[in-house]
Design an enzyme around this catalytic site. Structure first.
Site, PDB file in Angstrom:
ATOM      1  CG  PHE A 138      -1.873   1.196   1.195  1.00  0.00           C
ATOM      2  CD1 PHE A 138      -3.062   1.120   0.500  1.00  0.00           C
ATOM      3  CD2 PHE A 138      -1.565   2.377   1.851  1.00  0.00           C
ATOM      4  CE1 PHE A 138      -3.941   2.200   0.453  1.00  0.00           C
ATOM      5  CE2 PHE A 138      -2.425   3.460   1.800  1.00  0.00           C
ATOM      6  CZ  PHE A 138      -3.617   3.373   1.103  1.00  0.00           C
ATOM      7  CG  ASP A 223       5.640   3.367   1.625  1.00  0.00           C
ATOM      8  OD1 ASP A 223       5.699   4.002   2.694  1.00  0.00           O
ATOM      9  OD2 ASP A 223       4.577   3.189   1.007  1.00  0.00           O
ATOM     10  CE  LYS A 252       0.119   5.566   7.908  1.00  0.00           C
ATOM     11  NZ  LYS A 252      -1.258   6.041   8.070  1.00  0.00           N
TER      12      LYS A 252
END
Length: 402
Positions: A138, A223, A252
């Site tokens: 993702f 990532d 995040k």
């Protein structure tokens, strides 16, 4: 306006917010440390951390002070001018990394978009623009990051996919070798897959990927949007595996709740993207940079990484004991404080059962209960979470029997 707490908020949400999220199940008015509180001041232990965003908990005093002080000083001037906070943050991040340079953005998707643009600019110089990513990965919700994402359900309805991407099975070096063509310029992967089910890469696999990239003149891109910023026990996730990427993204938890993303490239690639080729209006404002700088200072002063490893090992061990009595629980996996309980069925009902005991959890990959507690949790908070997970499991097991 006559404000009636959650009832009015739910009404406004339903009428005025685009319904791209399910109707929220809880309504919170404040947070402190590892806890959230609803309008009746009922306390919930938060093992979601805003999906690995509030890694230092809610309302951390050092971060709150840094944000308040900066908000009263200078919030935004654009990247056409210099401020005294953002360069210090960049230096701090690089000092704990390899020698390189940072681009600041607003989110994980934007950071990954930057990685993709960086890789294409690198590859197009020699006629290459194909990027290989992993099944069950993702990488974001924009069109490019969706095309890189290895879960077709997120792309449904948004066809056609942006060209230039393909996926291979995770942890399968032979499949990766077979997918490389003369158009390939980069390999993109998560050191620990988050949405895909809390699945760490095999250390040997990552080393093989690094060697393959060196042999083929490919960029290795990581990532770290979810698994970075201390979540698995090292500041940057790649440090846990001993494999350096050529560039990696983060977001995040970078500013512990304020919207910030970034990607780092090694020094030798710092001139790939030239002035005018990539930009972000809100990227690296003084306000979010002050929050992110405070995050780094808290990591150092409070020895956060040592706590991640200690509490992570403890939770992994104790969770293994708890789930051993249930046949529908198959394993506990993950690293540090990025943990997943693997089930033989969808995990949503179990997460809901645990929520009734005032513990907030998430799901991942449909069949995994995802646990992302604040990185500064205490042993007492870990024990309380274990009690509530055990109680939720017992309740859920009864519904299966019935």
């Amino acid at each position: 306006m006559n404000w009636n707490g959650s009832e009015k908020s739910f009404e406004l949400f339903k009428n005025y917010v685009l319904q791209t999220y399910p109707t929220p199940g809880q309504y919170f008015v404040r947070g402190k440390g590892a806890y959230l509180y609803d309008e009746k001041d009922v306390e919930y232990l938060d093992f979601a951390s805003g999906i690995s965003v509030c890694n230092l908990g809610h309302a951390h005093p050092a971060i709150a002070k840094a944000v308040a002080d900066q908000a009263a000083t200078l919030v935004h001037i654009s990247n056409l001018y210099l401020n005294d906070v953002t360069p210090r943050l960049a230096e701090k991040l690089i000092s704990k990394c390899f020698d390189g340079a940072v681009f600041f953005a607003n989110s994980g998707a934007e950071a990954n978009e930057g990685l993709i643009k960086f890789a294409r600019k690198f590859g197009n110089a020699t006629g290459r623009n194909h990027i290989i990513s992993m099944d069950n990965s993702f990488h974001g919700r924009t069109l490019a990051t969706l095309a890189a994402t290895g879960r077709a359900k997120y792309r449904k309805g948004f066809e056609p996919d942006m060209p230039g991407f393909s996926q291979v099975p995770y942890n399968d070096i032979e499949a990766l070798k077979g997918a490389i063509t003369d158009q390939t310029c980069a390999i993109l992967l998560e050191p620990v897959q988050g949405e895909g089910g809390i699945l760490p890469a095999d250390p040997g696999y990552l080393k093989q990927v690094r060697q393959l990239c060196d042999e083929k003149n490919l960029l290795l891109l990581f990532d770290e949007v979810q698994c970075g910023m201390g979540r698995i026990g090292t500041l940057y996730a790649w440090q846990s595996f001993g494999v350096e990427p050529d560039a990696f993204s983060m977001a995040k938890a970078l500013a512990n709740g304020l919207p910030m993303g970034a990607f780092v490239v090694k020094r030798k690639y710092a001139n790939i993207l030239l002035p005018g080729e990539h930009a972000s209006t809100f990227g690296g404002t003084p306000l979010v940079s002050a929050a992110a700088l405070a995050v780094q200072e808290v990591f150092e002063k409070e020895d956060i990484l040592a706590n991640v490893n200690s509490q992570g090992e403890y939770l992994m061990r104790q969770l293994g004991k708890i789930i051993s009595q249930y046949k529908f629980c198959k394993a506990v996996r993950g690293k540090g404080l990025m943990l997943g309980v693997v089930l033989d069925r969808p995990a949503g009902a179990l997460s809901a059962a645990i929520l009734k005991h005032k513990l907030i959890t998430l799901t991942a990959g449909e069949t995994v209960l995802r646990l992302l507690p604040p990185l500064n949790i205490t042993r007492a908070e870990a024990d309380l979470a274990l009690e509530r997970i055990a109680a939720g499991l017992a309740d859920y097991a009864k519904t299966i029997e019935e």
